[in-house]
Design a protein around this motif. Structure first.
Motif, short mmCIF file in Angstrom:
data_model
loop_
_atom_site.label_atom_id
_atom_site.label_comp_id
_atom_site.label_asym_id
_atom_site.label_seq_id
_atom_site.Cartn_x
_atom_site.Cartn_y
_atom_site.Cartn_z
N VAL A 58 84.50 110.87 45.79
CA VAL A 58 83.63 109.43 45.59
C VAL A 58 84.27 108.59 47.20
O VAL A 58 83.95 107.75 47.23
N GLU A 59 84.85 110.01 48.03
CA GLU A 59 85.29 109.27 49.65
C GLU A 59 83.10 109.51 49.84
O GLU A 59 82.91 108.39 51.09
N LEU A 60 82.62 110.58 49.43
CA LEU A 60 81.40 110.90 49.58
C LEU A 60 80.40 110.08 49.46
O LEU A 60 79.77 109.41 50.06
N ALA A 61 80.54 109.03 48.60
CA ALA A 61 79.76 108.23 47.46
C ALA A 61 79.67 107.37 48.30
O ALA A 61 79.35 106.62 48.66
N GLN A 62 80.77 106.76 48.76
CA GLN A 62 81.30 105.16 49.90
C GLN A 62 80.40 105.89 51.26
O GLN A 62 79.58 104.88 51.80
N LYS A 63 80.82 106.67 51.69
CA LYS A 63 80.11 106.77 53.03
C LYS A 63 78.33 107.43 52.90
O LYS A 63 77.43 106.91 53.66
N LEU A 64 78.11 108.06 52.03
CA LEU A 64 76.61 107.70 50.81
C LEU A 64 75.32 106.67 51.78
O LEU A 64 75.04 105.75 51.86
N ALA A 65 76.46 105.40 50.27
CA ALA A 65 76.30 104.48 50.24
C ALA A 65 76.10 103.45 51.91
O ALA A 65 75.15 102.61 52.12
N VAL A 130 63.88 115.68 37.57
CA VAL A 130 65.96 115.86 37.69
C VAL A 130 65.10 116.65 39.00
O VAL A 130 64.38 117.72 39.82
N VAL A 131 65.39 115.86 40.41
CA VAL A 131 65.42 116.45 42.04
C VAL A 131 66.99 116.85 42.11
O VAL A 131 67.67 115.88 42.14
N MET A 132 67.05 118.23 42.23
CA MET A 132 68.97 118.47 42.72
C MET A 132 68.54 119.30 44.48
O MET A 132 67.31 120.05 44.90
N PHE A 133 69.34 118.65 45.37
CA PHE A 133 69.64 118.56 46.61
C PHE A 133 70.29 118.12 47.68
O PHE A 133 71.43 117.75 46.65
N GLY A 134 70.24 118.07 48.53
CA GLY A 134 71.62 117.52 49.49
C GLY A 134 73.00 118.13 49.38
O GLY A 134 73.84 118.24 49.23
N PRO A 135 73.29 120.29 49.10
CA PRO A 135 74.81 120.71 49.09
C PRO A 135 75.13 120.47 49.84
O PRO A 135 74.66 120.19 51.07
N TYR A 136 76.45 120.05 49.81
CA TYR A 136 77.18 119.31 50.27
C TYR A 136 78.87 120.09 50.67
O TYR A 136 79.90 119.90 51.54
N GLU A 266 74.18 114.01 59.00
CA GLU A 266 74.49 113.18 59.91
C GLU A 266 76.81 113.64 59.64
O GLU A 266 77.53 113.76 60.32
N LEU A 267 77.16 113.02 58.22
CA LEU A 267 78.62 113.54 58.00
C LEU A 267 78.89 115.10 57.70
O LEU A 267 79.79 115.10 58.69
N ILE A 268 78.18 115.40 58.22
CA ILE A 268 78.03 117.36 58.25
C ILE A 268 78.09 117.73 59.70
O ILE A 268 79.12 118.35 60.17
N GLY A 269 77.47 117.17 60.21
CA GLY A 269 76.92 118.11 61.72
C GLY A 269 78.04 117.29 62.61
O GLY A 269 79.00 117.71 63.78
N SER A 270 78.96 115.69 62.31
CA SER A 270 80.09 115.34 62.68
C SER A 270 81.21 115.17 62.71
O SER A 270 82.92 115.00 63.19
N GLY A 271 81.50 116.49 61.62
CA GLY A 271 82.96 117.04 61.16
C GLY A 271 83.52 115.92 60.25
O GLY A 271 84.36 115.77 59.78
N GLU A 272 83.00 114.15 59.97
CA GLU A 272 83.83 113.31 58.69
C GLU A 272 84.11 114.24 57.23
O GLU A 272 84.70 113.41 56.87
N LEU A 273 83.04 115.12 57.17
CA LEU A 273 83.30 114.91 56.02
C LEU A 273 83.96 116.43 55.51
O LEU A 273 84.75 116.03 54.69
N GLU A 293 71.91 124.00 61.31
CA GLU A 293 71.89 122.42 61.79
C GLU A 293 73.45 121.72 63.02
O GLU A 293 73.33 121.33 63.74
N VAL A 294 75.05 122.47 61.92
CA VAL A 294 75.91 121.82 62.12
C VAL A 294 75.60 122.75 64.07
O VAL A 294 76.32 122.51 64.80
N GLN A 295 75.40 124.22 63.86
CA GLN A 295 75.31 125.09 65.31
C GLN A 295 74.82 124.01 66.01
O GLN A 295 75.24 124.00 67.35
N ALA A 296 73.70 124.17 66.21
CA ALA A 296 73.01 122.93 66.80
C ALA A 296 73.52 121.84 67.40
O ALA A 296 73.34 121.98 68.66
N GLN A 297 74.38 121.41 66.76
CA GLN A 297 74.52 120.07 67.22
C GLN A 297 76.12 120.00 68.13
O GLN A 297 75.94 119.67 69.01
#
Length: 301
Positions: A58-65, A130-136, A266-273, A293-297
């Motif tokens: 639910v919180e992830l959905a809100q952040k994505l929106a 269906v396209v499956m993407f964005g493993p979180y 962005e959510l993963i790299g910033s640590g917000e997720l 990407e996280v290591q690079a950030q």
């Protein structure tokens, strides 16, 4: 009487002709609303508490929106017998009871190449639309135990002597009933859900519980009992013991997938997720796709 029968038949015919429409990305932006499908009554991922929507998804959905400047509309859905049923009902075709309702994106879908390219008995792609993407999230199996009755779990072989609770018709149910020649089946107790199995452990009916790590972490967090602990062991002969969870959209809506994936990175790299997960007592593990990407950030590249 005949008039009422005619009206009934007309209404039933109308049910069959209602057609769900997949919204194009531009139409979604113009509407100002992102429709996200989440599973109902599925803590800690998506559930209601005191009338409020809660959970990691639910919180992830809100952040994505928010990342797209859109308001969030949650579509609470019940799981079908198979995941491909859920994708058909809520992503590309529509449910026969809700034929005019489709989500723009669905959460908690396995990010798995083998499943993406699964074929039916005729050799046709089951998930072609269906396209499956964005493993979180990276998920695993996990055992929790009551240290007052089972001090540690060096190996799952201890359940040849200690009772363990599992969800009925689940992977842990099959595993505990069959591994090591079925030696642990007599100590495997089945429950309708992981929370019920966990409650049975707290009441002393079983000494441990096996379920998904996210569910176990949440139940331990809610219990707040230092005598209840997560075990640290592997599961011999199980096969796949970890997997990634992502999202799904209609295959015509790849533009939406690209946009949402940008917000997710962005959510993963910033640590917000990871912070969202921590609020529910869950450990967060970055899916393999985004580790670089996280290591690079982190390095500031």
């Amino acid at each position: 009487m005949m008039a009422r029968l005619f009206l009934l038949l007309l209404c039933l015919a109308g049910l069959g002709t209602a057609q769900a429409q997949v919204r194009a990305f531009d139409d979604i932006v113009a509407s100002g609303v992102l429709k996200v499908a989440v599973y109902e009554d599925f803590p800690p991922y998506s559930f209601r508490a005191d009338g409020q929507a809660r959970g990691v998804d639910v919180e992830l959905a809100q952040k994505l929106a928010d990342s797209q400047g859109l308001a969030l509309e949650l579509l609470w859905v019940a799981p079908g017998e198979k995941l491909e049923d859920d994708l058909r009902n809520f992503v590309w075709k529509g449910h026969y009871l809700r034929p005019d309702v489709l989500a723009d994106v669905m959460l908690r879908v396995p990010y798995d190449r083998e499943f993406s390219y699964k074929r039916n008995e005729l050799g046709e792609l089951v998930n072609e639309l269906v396209v499956m993407f964005g493993p979180y999230q990276r998920e695993r199996w996990q055992v929790a135990h009551d240290t007052r009755r089972l001090a540690e779990v060096p190996s799952v072989a201890v359940f040849g002597y200690h009772p363990i609770g599992v969800e009925l018709e689940s992977v842990p149910s099959f595993y505990m009933s069959s591994v090591f020649g079925g030696r642990m089946s007599r100590n495997t107790r089945h429950f309708a859900s992981p929370p019920l199995a966990f409650a049975a452990m707290r009441e002393g009916q079983v000494d441990a519980v096996m379920a998904m790590r996210g569910e176990i972490d949440w139940l331990l967090h809610e219990a707040g009992d230092p005598q209840l602990k997560a075990a640290d062991n592997a599961y011999p002969e199980m096969g796949r013991q970890q997997w990634d969870i992502g999202m799904a959209v209609h295959e015509s809506n790849r533009q939406l997938a690209y946009a949402l994936e940008g917000g997710l990175v962005e959510l993963i790299g910033s640590g917000e997720l990871a912070k969202i997960y921590a609020r529910y007592g869950l450990r967060y593990e970055v899916p393999e796709l985004y580790e670089g990407e996280v290591q690079a950030q982190t390095r500031g590249d």
